[in-house]
Every structure is written in structure tokens, then in C-alpha cells.
Design a protein around this motif. Structure first.
Motif, mmCIF file in Angstrom:
data_model
loop_
_atom_site.group_PDB
_atom_site.id
_atom_site.type_symbol
_atom_site.label_atom_id
_atom_site.label_comp_id
_atom_site.label_asym_id
_atom_site.label_seq_id
_atom_site.Cartn_x
_atom_site.Cartn_y
_atom_site.Cartn_z
ATOM 1 N N ALA A 99 0.915 -1.154 -0.050
ATOM 2 C CA ALA A 99 0.202 0.046 0.151
ATOM 3 C C ALA A 99 0.830 1.088 0.046
ATOM 4 O O ALA A 99 1.826 1.185 0.179
ATOM 5 N N ALA A 100 0.248 2.365 -0.371
ATOM 6 C CA ALA A 100 0.939 3.506 -0.213
ATOM 7 C C ALA A 100 1.162 3.908 1.202
ATOM 8 O O ALA A 100 0.887 3.300 2.350
ATOM 9 N N PRO A 101 2.458 4.612 1.383
ATOM 10 C CA PRO A 101 3.100 5.614 0.423
ATOM 11 C C PRO A 101 4.195 4.628 -0.264
ATOM 12 O O PRO A 101 4.756 5.486 -1.215
ATOM 13 N N ASN A 102 4.823 3.452 0.376
ATOM 14 C CA ASN A 102 5.738 2.881 -0.157
ATOM 15 C C ASN A 102 5.599 2.172 -1.284
ATOM 16 O O ASN A 102 6.449 1.939 -2.334
ATOM 17 N N TYR A 103 4.301 1.568 -1.536
ATOM 18 C CA TYR A 103 3.829 0.598 -2.701
ATOM 19 C C TYR A 103 5.202 -0.368 -2.878
ATOM 20 O O TYR A 103 5.430 -0.646 -3.910
ATOM 21 N N THR A 104 5.508 -1.076 -1.650
ATOM 22 C CA THR A 104 6.526 -2.185 -1.690
ATOM 23 C C THR A 104 6.470 -3.079 -2.633
ATOM 24 O O THR A 104 5.347 -3.831 -2.388
ATOM 25 N N ILE A 105 7.122 -3.486 -3.607
ATOM 26 C CA ILE A 105 6.886 -4.545 -4.649
ATOM 27 C C ILE A 105 7.064 -5.921 -3.778
ATOM 28 O O ILE A 105 8.210 -5.977 -2.998
ATOM 29 N N ASP A 106 6.335 -6.961 -3.805
ATOM 30 C CA ASP A 106 6.535 -8.226 -3.249
ATOM 31 C C ASP A 106 8.021 -8.661 -3.813
ATOM 32 O O ASP A 106 8.333 -8.971 -4.969
ATOM 33 N N ALA A 107 8.679 -9.263 -2.503
ATOM 34 C CA ALA A 107 9.994 -9.717 -2.847
ATOM 35 C C ALA A 107 10.099 -11.037 -3.705
ATOM 36 O O ALA A 107 10.883 -11.024 -4.475
ATOM 37 N N ALA A 108 9.311 -11.709 -3.449
ATOM 38 C CA ALA A 108 9.189 -13.120 -4.133
ATOM 39 C C ALA A 108 8.941 -12.920 -5.606
ATOM 40 O O ALA A 108 9.378 -13.509 -6.767
ATOM 41 N N TRP A 109 7.874 -11.953 -5.977
ATOM 42 C CA TRP A 109 7.508 -11.633 -7.260
ATOM 43 C C TRP A 109 8.763 -11.016 -7.986
ATOM 44 O O TRP A 109 9.011 -11.306 -9.207
ATOM 45 N N LEU A 110 9.170 -9.958 -7.485
ATOM 46 C CA LEU A 110 10.437 -9.276 -8.092
ATOM 47 C C LEU A 110 11.651 -10.203 -8.290
ATOM 48 O O LEU A 110 12.350 -10.505 -9.384
ATOM 49 N N ALA A 111 11.785 -11.109 -7.325
ATOM 50 C CA ALA A 111 12.840 -12.154 -7.346
ATOM 51 C C ALA A 111 12.574 -13.235 -8.631
ATOM 52 O O ALA A 111 13.558 -13.577 -9.464
ATOM 53 N N ARG A 112 11.463 -13.506 -8.779
ATOM 54 C CA ARG A 112 10.953 -14.362 -9.784
ATOM 55 C C ARG A 112 11.389 -13.675 -11.155
ATOM 56 O O ARG A 112 11.678 -14.235 -12.207
ATOM 57 N N VAL A 113 10.731 -12.486 -11.322
ATOM 58 C CA VAL A 113 10.999 -11.576 -12.553
ATOM 59 C C VAL A 113 12.451 -11.334 -12.932
ATOM 60 O O VAL A 113 12.824 -11.865 -13.929
ATOM 61 N N LYS A 114 13.392 -11.133 -11.857
ATOM 62 C CA LYS A 114 14.705 -11.184 -12.084
ATOM 63 C C LYS A 114 15.311 -12.552 -12.629
ATOM 64 O O LYS A 114 16.200 -12.492 -13.362
ATOM 65 N N ARG B 297 2.620 6.343 -7.254
ATOM 66 C CA ARG B 297 2.570 5.021 -7.208
ATOM 67 C C ARG B 297 3.449 4.490 -8.384
ATOM 68 O O ARG B 297 4.443 3.730 -8.194
ATOM 69 N N TYR B 298 3.395 5.181 -9.634
ATOM 70 C CA TYR B 298 4.136 4.691 -10.736
ATOM 71 C C TYR B 298 5.548 5.204 -10.354
ATOM 72 O O TYR B 298 6.433 4.376 -10.785
ATOM 73 N N ASN B 299 5.757 6.384 -9.630
ATOM 74 C CA ASN B 299 7.126 6.755 -9.487
ATOM 75 C C ASN B 299 8.027 5.746 -8.333
ATOM 76 O O ASN B 299 9.193 5.213 -8.447
ATOM 77 N N ALA B 300 6.919 5.143 -7.319
ATOM 78 C CA ALA B 300 7.434 4.255 -6.411
ATOM 79 C C ALA B 300 7.998 3.062 -7.181
ATOM 80 O O ALA B 300 8.884 2.228 -6.687
ATOM 81 N N LEU B 301 7.130 2.777 -8.168
ATOM 82 C CA LEU B 301 7.432 1.146 -8.952
ATOM 83 C C LEU B 301 8.791 1.487 -9.539
ATOM 84 O O LEU B 301 9.607 0.501 -9.462
ATOM 85 N N TRP B 302 8.888 2.378 -10.291
ATOM 86 C CA TRP B 302 10.033 2.843 -11.083
ATOM 87 C C TRP B 302 11.218 2.999 -10.381
ATOM 88 O O TRP B 302 12.297 2.459 -10.416
ATOM 89 N N THR B 303 10.973 3.677 -9.174
ATOM 90 C CA THR B 303 12.370 3.792 -8.140
ATOM 91 C C THR B 303 12.926 2.483 -7.648
ATOM 92 O O THR B 303 14.111 2.183 -7.822
ATOM 93 N N GLN B 304 11.969 1.683 -7.339
ATOM 94 C CA GLN B 304 12.227 0.258 -6.896
ATOM 95 C C GLN B 304 12.757 -0.489 -8.264
ATOM 96 O O GLN B 304 13.948 -1.174 -7.889
#
Length: 693
Positions: free
Chosen positions: A225-240, A278-285
């Protein structure tokens, strides 16, 4: 003695490297070639003392000519070519490398040059002593035109890339989309029915000849959720993990923010602050997660951007510009490889309409970054792409639509040294199945698309959500289609007006003619299996007209059973052969039927024929059913043949927009040219009656 550079008020530069240790190495390659044209990359490595201002000279051995260059000023005198530095790449440190590229023309042969001189010193791959100073500086005038700013004319915040954007995008051709996996909007990559991505799948894609993979990713259901919109670690790891597999296979890779475009980014007109945060938070991560990845990884700001409830074109353009420029700022400021990473920016809806192109051109001028790529999508002329409004053939209108779109992006971007990727291409009817468009017409579309994209230096990425390359079988569902697509990457193929020759069973066999589309090839002959047909006896060719003799057709049709009796292949001087089915047929026969709006089928004896399209009209001549601006209805959406069952189904979507109590005249059009009339009436109860008279 120190190197000296002389700069005149006209932008002329001359160099004098007096008594400096000198030596150089040149790597020349032409990764993309088409009839009459090619793209070349040149990498110059300085092996001697630092160079401040450079001039590279070579001679083309086969009379080639440079037509357009980037990251260098290029002039020619006969077959001799001189390339000089532009403002930002004039200095080459010891063991440093500069790269530039160009498009050229050729005829006869495109033999690569083998000898180069850098500031008068032969590039032998070793240090060759000292270079005496010239008696006077030799000026070289910049040939960079441009009333408008070209992004390739100035460096990104941390300097020019090791390989130009134009060269990199040329090296990405051809590309493939890993569709309906990480862009799925459910819980994981399997939620749209595809299996988990495997290394074997990527290895197979590589083996098919693809050089780049676009991996669409939808993030909306995989972050907090806002304000950090933290990407799920497992999802990001799978994409990577999958990105790294692709990079390890040698692919160029593109990742993006995909279906988020319509899930929540579309709400930006009414919720600008939250959407942008939200968009900026995603691209920052994402920028942080991939900052040290290979330079072959590219980022695409957003897929098919769209906005709901905006005030119109002006606001749409302003909002997309805000997304694209914010994306650019975030990635560039994240450092590491992101300082010069290639970034992909779309038009609104990834449309190639001129107004949308002009909007994106303005953003490119504003950003003034040579490491940017423009992207649009292409699914063909809509009536042909879905088979509606009589768009059954790859005709002049369908071809002109393709030419217009590709010409517009070429003129706006490529001609200014801004590379373009067709990030998705295909036919919209493929979303149902690849048979929505008749096979031969489909093959002609893809043959021409590959050729024309190549002529305009556009990199193409086939959209594949599993309907082309099986994710489990690792086999092509339509090998003939892929063979045509693959051939189009490098050459043209001959085709014909049709891929079927119909021989009516109820009448005597006569000679049949078929118009050939030579496409720059020459006709070589006809073959059935491994047997060549005999010219003059089995067939004749006059210009581009092929005639099959009555005697040959008599032999080929045999007992004249309905359907395909024989398959021939027309062979040309290049490309893939063109399949021609010899079909015995008679006019189809339909029968009376009853049913309901949810279940109604017309009993049909196809008798060797195939259905092309269907018209629907009321008694007064007005159009019935969906798309009431045309009498021709949409294939597979409103009607569909079932050859095995012997029926033509009229779908609920058709009856939903048919007036109750009104008689509708249907005209079924078949590929032989036959037409059959049928009548249906929908009652207010939902029952349907179909009759032949």
C-alpha cells in the motif's frame, strides 16, 4: 608535443597528433541487411596515446554508399569514406573505444571494408610508431543537418553509450514477447493458463533465431500500500530470475509496467497525485533492482498508455509526457548502468497516428537523450485483423495501412536517428485462434510486414501469448506461418493471389490461372512433394500469371473427392515456397433449422469449400447484427464454421443485436467465390427459425 585541435567558426575540426605513439583497432560489422540497404556498426579502439579529435577513413570495396549516420559526421568522395567525431566523442583515451553507426546502400555485393586509418595511421591492431604532423590541418565540415534537435546528437547525462541506440536496436531484431505470463493479472504467472516459464522455453526461443525478448510485467497486484508501494520480494525475485536467464542466453531483454496501464494508471486524469506517486515508487524500486544488470536490459515506461475521463488529446499528451519524463528522471538518477541504459517510450495507445507520433517527438526533443527508443504496436488494418466489414484479403487497402504506419514512425524517428521498436505485432483475430484470417492471406500479411519493417529499419517483436510457440510442447502451432515470418527477417518470398485452386466437381475440368506476386523474385517451378511438374505440359507462366493445364489438374484431382486432392509448392529464387492446394468443390448446401439465440447452427454441406465471411441485412436493406455500419459481420464473434460437424454457428453475440420478429437475410461467402443465401428470424421468446427460402 601535446595534441592540438583547431576549431573554426563554421564548426570545422582538424587534428594534429605530433609525434605521438599511435595504433588502433577497428571492428566493423553489418548486422542488418536488406535488398539495396544495410546497417553497419563501427567500433574504433585507440591503442596509442590519447586522441583528441579523430578522423577514420576507409574505402568501400564494392561501391557502397553511406546514406545516414549517427554518433559521427560522415562524408564520401567516390568509394572513400571519412568519419569524424561529433562534439561529445572526440576524445579517445588509451585503450578507449568509440562507436558509431550508419545506414548504407549497396548493389551487387556488400563486401566489408578491410583497412582503416585513424588520423592517418593504419589500424593494424597494434601500436605502429609515431605519426608525423600534417603540414596543415585538414578541415572537415559537420554533415549533421537538423532543423530540429536529434536525440542522438547529444549525450545522456553520463555520456554516449558504448554502442549507439540505433545499433543496439538493430541488433535486437527479431524480437519475441513472453505474453500472458508475468503480465497476467491474477495471483501469479500461471493465472492466464500458461505454465511457469522455464529455461528450456527461452533456449527454444533463442534457437528459433530471436535476438530479443520483451517480458511484459503487471505489478499492480504484487506490491503493498501507499506511500511506499513496496514490491513483493518473491515476485520481483522471480522476474529477475527469468530476466537473468534471458540475458545469460544472450538476448536483449525489455521489461515494463504492463496492464497497470488500464488497471490504475488510466485513472490519472482524476487522481493524478496518487497515480504518479505509485508509478514513481514502482520505477524507483525497479531501477534500483536492475541498476547493475547488463546493458542489454532495456526498460519500457508503460505498455499501451491510456487515460479514462480526460478532457481530450491535449490532456492525454500532457499526462503521458509526465509519465515518460518522470520515468526517465528516476532511471537516470538511479546511477550504475541506468545512467546510459536504453529506455523505451511509447506513444499514447502505442498508436502510429501522426498526432500521437508528434506528441512523443516533442518528449524526445525535451529529453535530448541519445539512449532513447520509440515504440508503437501494430496489429494491422482493423477490418482485416479481425475479419469484419469484408476485410478478408491482404489487399491494397490493408497494405497501404501498413505502409502508412511504418512510414510515419520512420519519418518521425528513424530518419532522425531515433530507433523504433514495434513492441507488439500480429493480428487481433489471433486472440481467438489463428484461423480467423484465411491462411494464405495471413501469410501474405506477415511476408510483407517483415519486408517493409526491414526496409524502414524497424525492429519487430512478435506478440505470442502461447498461441504461436507452445509453452509446454516447445513447438510452433502453425509451422508454415513461422517459416514465413522467419524468412521475412532476411529476404522476400514469392506469394500468389490465393493458396487454393478450386476445381468444381460438377463440371468438366478446365485450365486454371493464378496470379503470382513475385515480390522481386523469379519463378523457379512447381513441385508436388519431391516431384517437379513439367513446364509447358503441366503448367505455363506468362509474366506473373501461372496457368495449370487441364491435363495436370485431371491427374492431380484423381477421384475428385471433395476437399484438398493435391498440394503443390511454387518455388522462387529466394524465400519460402508458396503452397497451392488443389481443391475439388461444389457450391455448399444449407438446410432449414430451429434453435435459440443461445444455440443455433445452420446445417451445412461444405462440399470442399470454406467460409470466408457472412453478410446480414433486413428486408429493407439495412444492416443487421453487431457493427451495423457494415453488412459483413465479424468472423468467430458473430458466426463460425465447423467443418467437421457440418455447421455454421450463429452466435448469441449476433442475435443480441437482431430485431425480434424481423427476417434477416444472410449471405454466406465462400473462398471458391460461391455465395449461399439463408434466412433467420428471431422470435421475442428467443427461439430462432432458419430457412433456405
Amino acid at each position: 608535443m601535446a595534441s592540438a585541435a583547431v576549431v573554426t567558426g563554421l564548426g570545422m575540426v582538424a587534428t594534429a597528433n605530433a609525434y605521438a605513439a599511435s595504433g588502433c583497432r577497428v571492428a566493423y560489422s553489418a548486422p542488418s541487411q536488406w535488398p539495396g540497404g544495410f546497417t553497419a556498426n563501427v567500433e574504433v579502439t585507440n591503442l596509442g596515446d590519447p586522441v583528441n579529435g579523430w578522423s577514420l577513413v576507409w574505402t568501400f570495396p564494392a561501391g557502397q554508399q553511406v546514406t545516414q549516420a549517427w554518433n559521427a559526421n560522415v562524408t564520401s568522395s567516390g568509394s572513400q569514406v571519412t568519419a569524424t567525431n561529433v562534439g561529445y566523442n572526440g576524445t579517445i583515451a588509451t585503450n578507449g573505444t568509440v562507436a558509431f553507426g550508419f545506414n548504407g546502400s549497396w548493389s551487387g555485393a556488400n563486401t566489408a571494408p578491410t583497412s582503416f586509418t585513424l588520423n592517418g595511421v593504419a589500424c593494424t591492431g597494434s601500436v605502429g610508431g609515431s605519426t608525423p604532423p600534417p603540414s596543415s590541418p585538414t578541415p572537415s565540415r559537420s554533415t549533421s543537418p537538423s532543423p530540429s534537435v536529434s536525440p542522438s546528437a547529444s549525450p545522456s547525462p553520463s555520456g554516449p553509450p558504448a554502442v549507439s541506440a540505433m545499433a543496439a536496436v538493430a541488433a535486437m531484431q527479431p524480437g519475441w514477447n513472453l505474453g500472458n505470463s508475468f503480465d497476467a493479472t491474477g495471483a501469479d504467472e500461471t493465472s492466464w493458463g500458461n505454465p511457469r516459464v522455464t529455461e528450456a522455453l527461452l533456449d527454444t526461443v533463442k534457437a528459433q533465431g530471436f535476438k530479443s525478448i520483451r517480458i511484459p510485467v503487471t505489478w499492480g497486484q504484487h506490491h503493498g500500500a501507499a506511500p511506499n508501494y513496496t514490491i513483493d520480494a518473491a515476485w520481483l525475485a522471480r522476474v529477475k530470475e527469468v530476466v537473468n536467464w534471458a540475458l545469460a542466453d544472450g538476448f536483449y531483454v525489455m521489461i515494463n509496467i504492463h496492464h497497470d496501464s488500464w488497471q490504475w494508471i488510466a485513472n490519472m486524469p482524476g487522481d493524478r497525485t496518487n497515480v504518479l506517486n505509485r508509478y514513481n515508487a514502482l520505477w524507483t524500486q525497479l531501477a534500483a533492482a536492475f541498476r547493475d544488470s547488463s546493458a542489454k536490459l532495456t526498460f519500457e515506461s508503460v505498455n499501451e498508455p491510456q487515460f479514462t475521463g480526460s478532457s481530450g488529446d491535449a490532456q492525454n499528451a500532457q499526462l503521458l509526457n509526465e509519465l515518460n519524463t518522470s520515468f526517465h528522471r528516476i532511471v537516470r538518477q538511479s546511477g550504475g548502468g541506468n545512467a546510459t541504459r536504453l529506455l523505451v517510450l511509447p506513444t499514447l495507445h502505442t498508436s502510429a497516428d501522426q498526432a500521437r507520433i508528434d506528441e512523443l517527438t516533442s518528449t524526445f526533443t525535451q529529453l535530448n537523450d541519445p539512449n532513447l527508443i520509440a515504440t508503437v504496436h501494430f496489429y494491422g488494418y482493423w477490418p482485416f485483423s479481425v475479419n469484419v466489414a469484408g476485410g478478408t484479403r491482404f489487399d491494397a487497402t490493408t497494405q497501404a495501412d501498413l505502409v502508412g504506419q511504418f512510414d510515419r514512425v520512420y519519418n518521425a524517428f528513424v530518419a532522425r536517428n531515433i530507433p523504433v521498436i514495434i513492441g507488439e505485432y500480429g493480428l487481433l483475430g489471433f486472440d481467438r485462434h489463428t484461423g480467423t484470417i484465411q491462411q494464405g492471406e495471413k501469410l501474405k500479411f506477415f511476408e510483407y510486414l517483415g519486408y517493409y519493417a526491414r526496409s524502414k529499419q524497424l525492429t519487430t517483436m512478435l506478440w505470442d501469448n502461447g498461441q504461436h510457440l507452445g509453452r509446454t510442447s516447445l513447438a510452433w502451432s502453425d509451422p508454415e506461418l513461422f517459416a514465413q515470418i522467419k524468412s521475412s527477417w532476411t529476404t522476400r518470398s514469392g506469394t500468389a493471389y490465393a493458396d487454393q485452386v478450386f476445381v468444381p466437381k460438377a463440371s468438366a475440368i478446365t485450365a486454371k490461372t493464378l496470379a503470382l506476386n513475385l515480390n522481386g523474385t523469379t519463378f523457379q517451378g512447381l513441385r508436388q512433394g519431391t516431384t517437379d511438374l513439367v513446364s509447358g505440359t503441366d503448367y505455363t507462366v506468362s509474366g506473373s500469371t501461372l496457368t495449370l493445364t487441364a491435363s495436370a489438374l485431371t491427374r492431380l484431382t484423381g477421384s475428385r473427392a471433395y476437399g484438398v486432392n493435391a498440394t503443390l509448392h511454387a518455388r522462387f529464387s529466394q524465400g519460402v515456397p508458396w503452397r497451392i492446394d488443389i481443391v475439388t468443390n461444389d457450391p455448399p448446401i444449407v438446410s432449414n433449422a430451429t434453435g435459440t439465440t443461445s444455440s443455433f447452427a445452420v446445417p451445412t454441406q461444405f462440399r470442399g469449400d470454406q467460409l470466408a465471411t457472412m453478410e446480414a441485412k433486413y428486408a429493407d436493406g439495412t444492416f443487421a447484427g453487431p457493427h451495423n455500419w457494415t453488412s459483413f459481420k465479424e468472423f468467430d464473434v458473430t458466426f463460425a464454421p465447423n467443418y467437421a460437424a457440418g455447421t455454421i454457428t450463429l452466435k448469441p453475440e449476433f442475435f443480441a443485436e437482431v430485431n425480434a420478429g424481423s427476417r434477416v437475410t444472410l449471405t454466406f461467402h465462400f473462398w471458391s467465390g460461391a455465395t449461399v443465401t439463408y434466412y433467420v428470424t428471431k422470435a421475442t421468446s428467443g427461439s430462432v427459425t432458419g430457412t433456405i427460402s
